[in-house]
Design a protein around this motif. Structure first.
Motif, PDB file in Angstrom:
ATOM      1  N   LEU A   9     -14.145 -25.301  45.095  1.00 42.41           N
ATOM      2  CA  LEU A   9     -13.632 -25.802  46.360  1.00 42.41           C
ATOM      3  C   LEU A   9     -14.766 -25.984  47.365  1.00 42.41           C
ATOM      4  O   LEU A   9     -15.640 -25.123  47.488  1.00 42.41           O
ATOM      5  N   GLU A  10     -14.737 -27.107  48.061  1.00 43.31           N
ATOM      6  CA  GLU A  10     -15.722 -27.396  49.090  1.00 43.31           C
ATOM      7  C   GLU A  10     -14.984 -27.878  50.341  1.00 43.31           C
ATOM      8  O   GLU A  10     -13.952 -28.548  50.236  1.00 43.31           O
ATOM      9  N   PRO A  11     -15.489 -27.574  51.539  1.00 37.66           N
ATOM     10  CA  PRO A  11     -14.847 -28.078  52.754  1.00 37.66           C
ATOM     11  C   PRO A  11     -14.879 -29.604  52.797  1.00 37.66           C
ATOM     12  O   PRO A  11     -15.875 -30.228  52.414  1.00 37.66           O
ATOM     13  N   TYR A  45      -2.709 -32.602  48.943  1.00 29.01           N
ATOM     14  CA  TYR A  45      -2.450 -31.273  49.493  1.00 29.01           C
ATOM     15  C   TYR A  45      -3.742 -30.456  49.594  1.00 29.01           C
ATOM     16  O   TYR A  45      -4.711 -30.691  48.865  1.00 29.01           O
ATOM     17  N   ASN A  46      -3.723 -29.532  50.508  1.00 32.27           N
ATOM     18  CA  ASN A  46      -4.848 -28.632  50.716  1.00 32.27           C
ATOM     19  C   ASN A  46      -4.852 -27.573  49.612  1.00 32.27           C
ATOM     20  O   ASN A  46      -3.959 -26.728  49.565  1.00 32.27           O
ATOM     21  N   PRO A  47      -5.844 -27.580  48.718  1.00 30.87           N
ATOM     22  CA  PRO A  47      -5.839 -26.633  47.596  1.00 30.87           C
ATOM     23  C   PRO A  47      -6.117 -25.194  48.021  1.00 30.87           C
ATOM     24  O   PRO A  47      -5.968 -24.275  47.221  1.00 30.87           O
ATOM     25  N   ALA A  48      -6.519 -24.995  49.270  1.00 28.72           N
ATOM     26  CA  ALA A  48      -6.844 -23.642  49.744  1.00 28.72           C
ATOM     27  C   ALA A  48      -5.882 -23.189  50.845  1.00 28.72           C
ATOM     28  O   ALA A  48      -6.206 -22.280  51.607  1.00 28.72           O
ATOM     29  N   ALA A  49      -4.706 -23.804  50.910  1.00 28.88           N
ATOM     30  CA  ALA A  49      -3.785 -23.543  52.022  1.00 28.88           C
ATOM     31  C   ALA A  49      -3.410 -22.071  52.152  1.00 28.88           C
ATOM     32  O   ALA A  49      -3.199 -21.571  53.255  1.00 28.88           O
ATOM     33  N   HIS A  56      -9.829 -18.521  44.624  1.00 27.83           N
ATOM     34  CA  HIS A  56      -9.373 -19.646  43.803  1.00 27.83           C
ATOM     35  C   HIS A  56      -9.498 -19.327  42.312  1.00 27.83           C
ATOM     36  O   HIS A  56      -8.623 -19.701  41.517  1.00 27.83           O
ATOM     37  N   GLU A  57     -10.556 -18.656  41.957  1.00 31.29           N
ATOM     38  CA  GLU A  57     -10.786 -18.320  40.542  1.00 31.29           C
ATOM     39  C   GLU A  57      -9.776 -17.314  40.022  1.00 31.29           C
ATOM     40  O   GLU A  57      -9.539 -17.239  38.806  1.00 31.29           O
TER      41      GLU A  57
END
Length: 505
Positions: free
Chosen positions: A233-235, A440-444, A502-503
């Protein structure tokens, strides 16, 4: 419960709530027959304590409902609050997962509801994806307030389109060309150079808040807040597409296609240039389009608002910006709800608020008094003191409505005119088609220690740099320097912690 609030700064929320949790000997025992709540109101005055809606809710739930109201205009800034001493409500509307709230929740100030919701007939219907988005690293600390997943819209002055023989935009190139035409081609026909295209307001607070900048960045393909690249994940703002999107805005600003006061125009004045004939395009939500239409209709003027949904990039790819499916949630502090038995009482109450009768009371009011059902929709009754008061009260009570059931059980508001009905049907069609292309935001659901302690400051670095770049105060090197500053001030650690979460999934 006291109707006046003692307000504290962000740093005191968790301390106050936790200290209150430790005062069990001093704390008043919860009244099993009363539910105390803290909620925002959006009208000039909160609902009265004895109107027919609250009476109906109390009769239906079997609880006396004691709501402390705070103005919506200041509620967001005052979310990190506590009530004096032991006077903490049993249910609090939390409008966003701020660092202060996250810290308090993870320190045990609020009940973790993750394993409880399944035991209630309505709460168990809560959408799993929205639950995940509203969670704090997988733990659910509140019952979310469901909202439409697709709200992004582009609204345009139809009269200006007609005057210039143009059509509503479909792509970001179309948007640019329309902004140019609205600036250079005298769309109002008065022979003066006094119009511009896109209206952008000052956007206080942060990045990733569905501002016009955030919408454009997603349309350009930067992702939504975060983007996944090769499993990491990256901003979004570190992506080249993000820089392209702000270059796009800067170019329009430089050429006068955007209002000159974009950095200072107050958000509550956003509609004025559109209505008054100075600007012709707004990127926001369908609800703003409806609001402007209502203002025009109520003033006896022609409704010249037309709209579309998300736009494609210049290769025809749509990257539609969705919401997370909710707008805050109702959380339960442990300071006032001390035992599991009390928790289950409160959850039973919240579950009942999602029954059909309660949803109608919260979202519509009293049938026959302030609304009637026409063609399966709620048509407002106006013109009497009681009806007008209840219609205003509904806007407050809807703030504690969750509507988490698979299907909404209240009546949708009936548009007042045939034109408004056509707009409503168009909106539903666009929302449905755009959802297929939602990004969608994957880090929501991820909330890291660095985000809690430094998130606000880090976001501000990027928010400030974005406006400075668009205004021409910094160049591309200055933007790159700001991104590097973000990394140096804690961003690198934030990315590391986010990917660790995330991992684990």
């Amino acid at each position: 419960m006291k109707k006046s609030l003692m307000l504290f700064g962000a740093g005191l929320l968790s301390l106050t709530l936790l200290s209150a949790c430790g005062k069990s000997e001093e704390t008043k025992a919860a009244d099993a027959n009363t539910i105390t709540m803290l909620a925002p109101y959006i009208e000039t005055e909160p609902p009265s304590d004895d109107n027919e809606i609250i009476k109906g809710l109390e009769k239906y739930t079997g609880k006396e409902i004691d709501i402390s109201w705070a103005p919506n205009t200041s509620y967001e800034d005052k979310m990190n609050i506590t009530l004096a001493s032991d006077d903490i409500p049993q249910v609090m509307v939390i409008q966003q997962k701020s660092g202060g709230f996250i810290k308090s929740a993870e320190n045990g100030a609020f009940w973790d509801l993750t394993d409880y919701l399944k035991d209630y007939p309505n709460l168990s219907q809560a959408n799993e994806d929205i639950l995940r988005n509203s969670s704090v690293n997988g733990k659910v600390y509140g019952v979310f307030r469901k909202r439409d997943a697709m709200r992004t819209a582009v609204m345009v002055r139809q009269d200006w389109l007609d005057n210039l023989g143009l059509e509503i935009p479909k792509s970001i190139d179309d948007l640019y060309n329309l902004a140019k035409a609205f600036t250079e081609n005298d769309p109002d026909g008065n022979g003066q150079n006094d119009t511009y295209g896109l209206i952008i307001p000052q956007w206080p607070g942060s990045i990733n808040t569905n501002s016009p900048y955030d919408v454009l960045a997603t349309w350009f393909g930067s992702g939504n807040a975060w983007v996944e690249q090769d499993g990491k994940l990256e901003p979004s703002f570190t992506q080249p597409e993000y820089l392209e999107s702000i270059k796009y805005v800067k170019d329009m600003v430089d050429k006068g296609y955007v209002n000159k006061d974009f950095a200072t125009l107050a958000a509550d004045k956003w509609d004025e240039p559109f209505i008054n004939g100075r600007g012709g395009i707004i990127i926001d939500t369908y609800s703003r389009a409806a609001s402007i239409s209502n203002k025009l209709t109520q003033a006896g003027e022609e409704d010249f608002v037309t709209f579309t949904g998300n736009l494609t990039d210049n290769e025809g790819q749509m990257n539609a910006l969705p919401t997370d499916g909710y707008s805050g949630f109702l959380a339960i502090p442990k300071a006032s709800v001390k035992t599991e038995k009390e928790l289950k009482e409160v959850l039973t109450f919240l579950d009942k608020l999602n029954d059909e009768e309660a949803q109608i009371l919260l979202n519509n009011g009293i049938e026959g008094t302030n609304f009637k059902v026409v063609d399966g929709m709620a048509e407002a009754i106006k013109g009497t003191t009681e009806a007008d008061a209840l219609n205003n009260a509904v806007k407050g009570y809807s703030q504690i409505g969750m509507n988490v059931t698979a299907e909404d059980k209240y009546y949708k508001a009936k548009p007042e005119t045939e034109t408004a009905m056509k707009s409503y049907e168009k909106r539903l069609s666009l929302m449905e088609s755009d959802e297929e292309f939602a990004v969608y935001n994957p880090a929501a659901s991820y909330n890291t220690q660095t985000y809690v302690t430094k998130g606000t400051q880090l976001n501000q670095i990027i928010s400030d740099a974005r406006v400075q770049y668009v205004a021409g105060q910094i160049d591309e090197k200055g933007w790159e320097d700001a991104v590097q500053l973000w990394h140096d001030q804690g961003g690198t650690q934030l990315v590391k912690e986010t990917n660790e979460l995330h991992e684990k999934e």
